[in-house]
Design an enzyme around this catalytic site. Structure first.
Site, PDB file in Angstrom:
ATOM      1  N   ILE A   1      12.731   1.520  -5.655  1.00  0.00           N
ATOM      2  CA  ILE A   1      11.329   1.164  -5.415  1.00  0.00           C
ATOM      3  C   ILE A   1      10.941   1.918  -4.163  1.00  0.00           C
ATOM      4  O   ILE A   1      11.325   1.533  -3.053  1.00  0.00           O
ATOM      5  CB  ILE A   1      11.150  -0.355  -5.263  1.00  0.00           C
ATOM      6  CG1 ILE A   1      11.560  -1.061  -6.557  1.00  0.00           C
ATOM      7  CG2 ILE A   1       9.708  -0.700  -4.909  1.00  0.00           C
ATOM      8  CD1 ILE A   1      11.524  -2.584  -6.471  1.00  0.00           C
TER       9      ILE A   1
ATOM     10  N   TYR B   1      14.268  -9.049  -2.792  1.00  0.00           N
ATOM     11  CA  TYR B   1      14.006  -7.966  -1.829  1.00  0.00           C
ATOM     12  C   TYR B   1      14.837  -8.247  -0.583  1.00  0.00           C
ATOM     13  O   TYR B   1      14.520  -9.134   0.209  1.00  0.00           O
ATOM     14  CB  TYR B   1      12.514  -7.906  -1.516  1.00  0.00           C
ATOM     15  CG  TYR B   1      12.079  -6.749  -0.633  1.00  0.00           C
ATOM     16  CD1 TYR B   1      12.966  -5.758  -0.210  1.00  0.00           C
ATOM     17  CD2 TYR B   1      10.754  -6.640  -0.219  1.00  0.00           C
ATOM     18  CE1 TYR B   1      12.557  -4.705   0.596  1.00  0.00           C
ATOM     19  CE2 TYR B   1      10.329  -5.591   0.586  1.00  0.00           C
ATOM     20  CZ  TYR B   1      11.238  -4.634   0.992  1.00  0.00           C
ATOM     21  OH  TYR B   1      10.829  -3.597   1.801  1.00  0.00           O
TER      22      TYR B   1
ATOM     23  N   THR C   1       4.087  -2.306   0.902  1.00  0.00           N
ATOM     24  CA  THR C   1       3.325  -1.067   1.058  1.00  0.00           C
ATOM     25  C   THR C   1       1.840  -1.279   0.765  1.00  0.00           C
ATOM     26  O   THR C   1       0.999  -0.507   1.221  1.00  0.00           O
ATOM     27  CB  THR C   1       3.901   0.015   0.122  1.00  0.00           C
ATOM     28  OG1 THR C   1       5.275   0.215   0.449  1.00  0.00           O
ATOM     29  CG2 THR C   1       3.183   1.336   0.257  1.00  0.00           C
TER      30      THR C   1
ATOM     31  N   LYS D   1      16.196  -5.300  -4.682  1.00  0.00           N
ATOM     32  CA  LYS D   1      15.728  -4.138  -3.942  1.00  0.00           C
ATOM     33  C   LYS D   1      16.536  -4.105  -2.653  1.00  0.00           C
ATOM     34  O   LYS D   1      16.389  -4.961  -1.787  1.00  0.00           O
ATOM     35  CB  LYS D   1      14.234  -4.223  -3.641  1.00  0.00           C
ATOM     36  CG  LYS D   1      13.712  -3.020  -2.838  1.00  0.00           C
ATOM     37  CD  LYS D   1      12.235  -3.129  -2.524  1.00  0.00           C
ATOM     38  CE  LYS D   1      11.776  -1.941  -1.671  1.00  0.00           C
ATOM     39  NZ  LYS D   1      10.341  -2.031  -1.323  1.00  0.00           N
TER      40      LYS D   1
END
Length: 290
Positions: A201, A130, A46, A158
């Site tokens: 998250i 992730y 992000t 994640k």
């Protein structure tokens, strides 16, 4: 320490000259922590890290680390190489590195396990894997996630598979002890929490941060009616925030709220269109009215 609650992967704001707006970034970090976020993430996807120079990346981490140090808040930093995780040495506020499954190569699940074993051995902080297969091209089974959880130095995952899959159900039916499962698909965070995830998250938690915190607390305390109602509303808002490539809509909304100096993103991203921004703002207004 098992990571729980809402972690906000902070955007990188830019000023009118195109430079990183560090003062605005510092304010954002304080705002989400004030609203109840458990911690923040620096240099997640992000944050557009691939568009930042090495000096800009260091500046971003320095600012957010200072806020976390002042607030005694945990910081997770995006770092996917040996060099990147080793650069976190000496930063006491950093509790984990967020490390994406290597994209494009599709090395197989055995290769993924070997990769994270080497990365964990090299790094000064634990890793959060992730898992985002629609970006990496690499699927991880529930068994492979358990094998990753068994590695010394791997603290959590994640989980962002684009929905709720059979592997998530299998994993959360008997989660590894001390291993955090954090949702990474904002629109699906409520059902993942219902299955037993520890938190998320969540880029959408730049907006309505307290609502996302309430959602996690509601599922964790068994307030299922409140959790379902809130989850439906936040899922609709999250879908609006991801109507165009992340973080374009989120940045436009933050700019409309006066929280960052511009809505600018860097190529290859383009600014969100006005229709998407108006739709997202309508969802924010509806949530504010309750």
């Amino acid at each position: 320490m098992t990571l729980t609650g809402v972690y906000v992967p902070l955007i990188t704001p830019f000023d009118a000259t195109g430079a990183v707006a560090l003062t605005a970034l510092e304010a954002l970090a304080h705002e989400v922590l004030d609203a109840g976020a458990s911690g923040v993430v620096a240099l997640g996807t992000t944050a557009e890290p691939a568009s930042l120079t090495a000096a800009e990346q260091r500046g971003v981490v320095d600012v957010i680390a200072r806020v976390c140090r002042e607030r005694s808040a945990p910081l997770v930093v995006g770092a996917g190489t040996v060099e990147a995780v080793q650069a976190l040495r000496g930063r006491s506020e950093v509790v984990a590195a967020l490390s994406v499954v290597p994209p494009f190569l599709r090395p197989g699940e055995a290769g993924i396990i070997a990769h994270f074993a080497a990365l964990a051995l090299a790094g000064p902080v634990p890793l959060v894997v992730y898992h985002v297969p629609y970006r990496t091209g690499q699927h991880l089974s529930a068994d492979t996630v358990r094998r990753l959880a068994d590695l010394a130095g791997v603290a959590g995952i994640k989980y962002a598979v684009g929905g709720i899959d059979a592997d998530a159900i299998e994993l959360l039916a008997d989660p590894p002890a001390g291993f955090a499962v954090l949702g990474g698909d904002d629109a699906f965070i409520s059902p993942l929490l219902a299955l037993g995830a520890h938190g998320g998250i969540l880029a959408s938690a730049h907006l309505a941060t307290a609502r996302f915190v309430e959602l996690v607390d509601a599922w964790h305390t068994g307030a299922t009616f409140r959790a379902r109602t809130l989850g439906h509303r936040l899922a609709a808002m999250s879908s609006a925030m991801f109507a165009e490539p992340n973080p374009t809509v989120i940045k436009a909304v933050l700019h409309a709220q006066g929280r960052i100096p511009t809505a600018a993103v860097r190529l290859p991203l383009l600014p969100a269109g006005p229709g998407s921004v108006r739709a997202a703002l309508r969802h924010i207004d509806a949530d504010a009215r309750g």
